[in-house]
Design an enzyme around this catalytic site. Structure first.
Site, short mmCIF file in Angstrom:
data_model
loop_
_atom_site.label_atom_id
_atom_site.label_comp_id
_atom_site.label_asym_id
_atom_site.label_seq_id
_atom_site.Cartn_x
_atom_site.Cartn_y
_atom_site.Cartn_z
N ARG A 29 7.40 12.40 5.00
CA ARG A 29 6.79 11.14 5.20
C ARG A 29 6.15 10.91 3.92
NH1 ARG A 29 7.39 9.36 10.58
NH2 ARG A 29 7.54 11.13 12.12
N ILE A 31 2.97 9.77 1.48
CA ILE A 31 1.51 9.97 1.83
C ILE A 31 0.98 8.56 1.77
CG2 ILE A 31 0.94 9.91 -0.55
CD1 ILE A 31 -0.52 12.64 0.13
N VAL A 96 7.23 8.19 -9.46
CA VAL A 96 7.49 9.67 -9.48
C VAL A 96 9.03 9.68 -9.89
CG1 VAL A 96 7.79 11.79 -8.13
CG2 VAL A 96 5.86 10.18 -7.38
N HIS A 100 14.17 9.48 -5.43
CA HIS A 100 14.21 9.32 -3.80
C HIS A 100 14.36 7.94 -3.20
CE1 HIS A 100 10.40 8.11 -6.25
NE2 HIS A 100 10.02 7.45 -5.46
P1 AMP Z 1 7.78 5.28 -6.35
O1 AMP Z 1 6.63 4.49 -6.64
O2 AMP Z 1 9.15 4.57 -5.77
O3 AMP Z 1 8.32 6.23 -7.21
O4 AMP Z 1 7.75 6.25 -5.11
C1 AMP Z 1 6.76 7.23 -4.99
C2 AMP Z 1 6.37 7.43 -3.82
O5 AMP Z 1 6.09 8.88 -3.62
C3 AMP Z 1 5.08 6.67 -3.42
O6 AMP Z 1 5.54 5.66 -2.15
C4 AMP Z 1 3.95 7.69 -2.81
O7 AMP Z 1 3.27 7.16 -2.12
C5 AMP Z 1 4.73 8.64 -2.66
N1 AMP Z 1 4.09 10.16 -2.88
C6 AMP Z 1 3.49 10.47 -4.05
N2 AMP Z 1 3.03 11.72 -3.72
C7 AMP Z 1 3.21 12.04 -2.47
C8 AMP Z 1 3.10 13.37 -1.71
N3 AMP Z 1 2.25 14.45 -2.18
N4 AMP Z 1 3.52 13.38 -0.56
C9 AMP Z 1 4.34 12.28 0.01
N5 AMP Z 1 4.67 11.19 -0.64
C10 AMP Z 1 3.99 10.81 -2.34
#
Ligand code: AMP
Length: 120
Positions: A29, A31, A96, A100
């Site tokens: 999920r 965060i 990130v 994903h």
């Molecule tokens: P993006 O902006 O497309 O790179 O998406 C990165 C996603 O990772 C964002 O929706 C964040 O909320 C999510 N995210 C970052 N750190 C975590 C974490 N530790 N656990 C779950 N989701 C995360």
């Protein structure tokens, strides 16, 4: 490739709300959910962006969609519908740098994401 927060989720050095795991992928999920249901499906192989997907990764990337559809069915929103998208680099909103698939569901989702008028 430098380590990201997702590498730490894969090696379980930081916690996540994991929905599915196999030898190739992990789903957990988000965060900071942007819809009533929002989870991420990632490959265990560290690939920074869509631009870094190589020919040998084609099946792996398809596998991420297979996991998304499997979870959509198991969680009960497959028929109602959902969005499964990957952001790429700055204009795509990527934060990130480990690819994903965002899976968003649970309400009608807006489209298009960019609504500024292109023509006057
Ligand atoms: P993006 O902006 O497309 O790179 O998406 C990165 C996603 O990772 C964002 O929706 C964040 O909320 C999510 N995210 C970052 N750190 C975590 C974490 N530790 N656990 C779950 N989701 C995360």
């Amino acid at each position: 490739m430098s380590e990201t927060i997702f590498s730490k989720i894969i090696d379980k050095s930081i916690p996540a709300d994991i929905l599915y795991e196999d030898e190739l992928s992990l789903a957990f999920r988000d965060i900071n959910p942007q819809a009533p249901i929002h989870f991420l499906v990632i490959p265990k192989k560290a690939i920074a962006t869509i631009n870094d997907i190589e020919e040998q990764d084609k099946t792996l990337v398809g596998h991420l969609y297979w996991v998304a559809a499997k979870l959509a069915s198991e969680l009960g929103f497959a028929e109602q519908g959902y969005r499964a998208v990957m952001n790429c680099n700055e204009d795509g909103g990527q934060t990130v740098y480990h690819i994903h698939l965002h899976v968003l569901a649970g309400k009608p989702l807006g489209w298009p994401p960019y609504q500024e008028k292109l023509k006057r």
